[in-house]
Design an enzyme around this catalytic site. Sequence first.
Site, PDB file in Angstrom:
ATOM      1  CE  LYS A 104      -1.324   4.597  -6.208  1.00 49.89           C
ATOM      2  NZ  LYS A 104      -1.733   4.039  -5.305  1.00 49.89           N
TER       3      LYS A 104
ATOM      4  CE1 TYR B  36      -1.067   7.746  -5.919  1.00 50.13           C
ATOM      5  CE2 TYR B  36      -3.262   8.224  -7.428  1.00 50.13           C
ATOM      6  CZ  TYR B  36      -2.600   7.896  -6.074  1.00 50.13           C
ATOM      7  OH  TYR B  36      -3.676   6.863  -5.092  1.00 50.13           O
ATOM      8  CB  ALA B  37      -2.277   8.703 -13.702  1.00 46.60           C
ATOM      9  CB  ALA B  38       2.845   6.546 -14.459  1.00 51.51           C
TER      10      ALA B  38
ATOM     11  CG  ASN C 244      -1.507   1.350   1.718  1.00 52.54           C
ATOM     12  OD1 ASN C 244      -2.878   1.673   0.602  1.00 52.54           O
ATOM     13  ND2 ASN C 244      -1.245   2.351   2.470  1.00 52.54           N
TER      14      ASN C 244
END
Length: 254
Positions: free
Chosen positions: A163, A159-161, A94
Amino acid sequence: MNFPTFALNEKVALITGGSKGIGFGMAVALGEYGAKVVIASRGLQDLEKAKEQLEGRQIDVKIFQVDVTKKEQVEELVQNIVKEYGKLDILVNNAGMNIRKPLVEVEEADWDQVITTNLKGIFLMGQAAAKQMIKQKSGKIINISSILGSIGFSMQTSYAASKGGINQLTKVWADELAPHGITVNAIGPAYIKTPMTEEWLADESRYSEIVNNTMLKRVGNLEDLAGPVVFFASEASNYVTGQVLNVDGGWTAK
């Protein structure tokens, strides 16, 4: 017909980034279902506070101060858990962070920090846990992704990359580790009320946009993630692997 159990009695669960936010909520959920909980994080003060709160719930918990971007620390963490308990049944992978900026303002250091924490850290921790689980011929790896791993949303370049990378790691690991009795799945939350998102959600126009994109017309809370993480950690998910479960109030189904 024998129905599988959701009980986690005598299972050993490691939650990285488990001292607060989503990680802490998942530690509570797994502990309440009977798991022996190990939480790891960089901040010792937060770890000690979380330990006190978990023990207040009668949850068996141990804490370790660890930087998941450091291979030596990650491997030592797994060794210490095995030394203490003799096994590692569950990894909730996490630990993560975010730096929200428009594309043209993202510094190279911003990119490196997010990708190193969110993707390299997930890789190192998953690799170390997998080595132990292969020896055991059993285990559950649960990667914490995000709906931003599969949809576009402004201010989320790095961040999107990271995830999206987690989603692909989940599928690759599931294929590799299935012969060893190990399942690998991911949970992709939408916006959840945590200290990490508090300031972001405080903007009324942004909050309204998020709620309007969600079928259930609300932001998620930690309790919304309890069922999914217990499911993936338990025998009930023994025939589920390589999946990304978006816990998003219906956002990605629109």
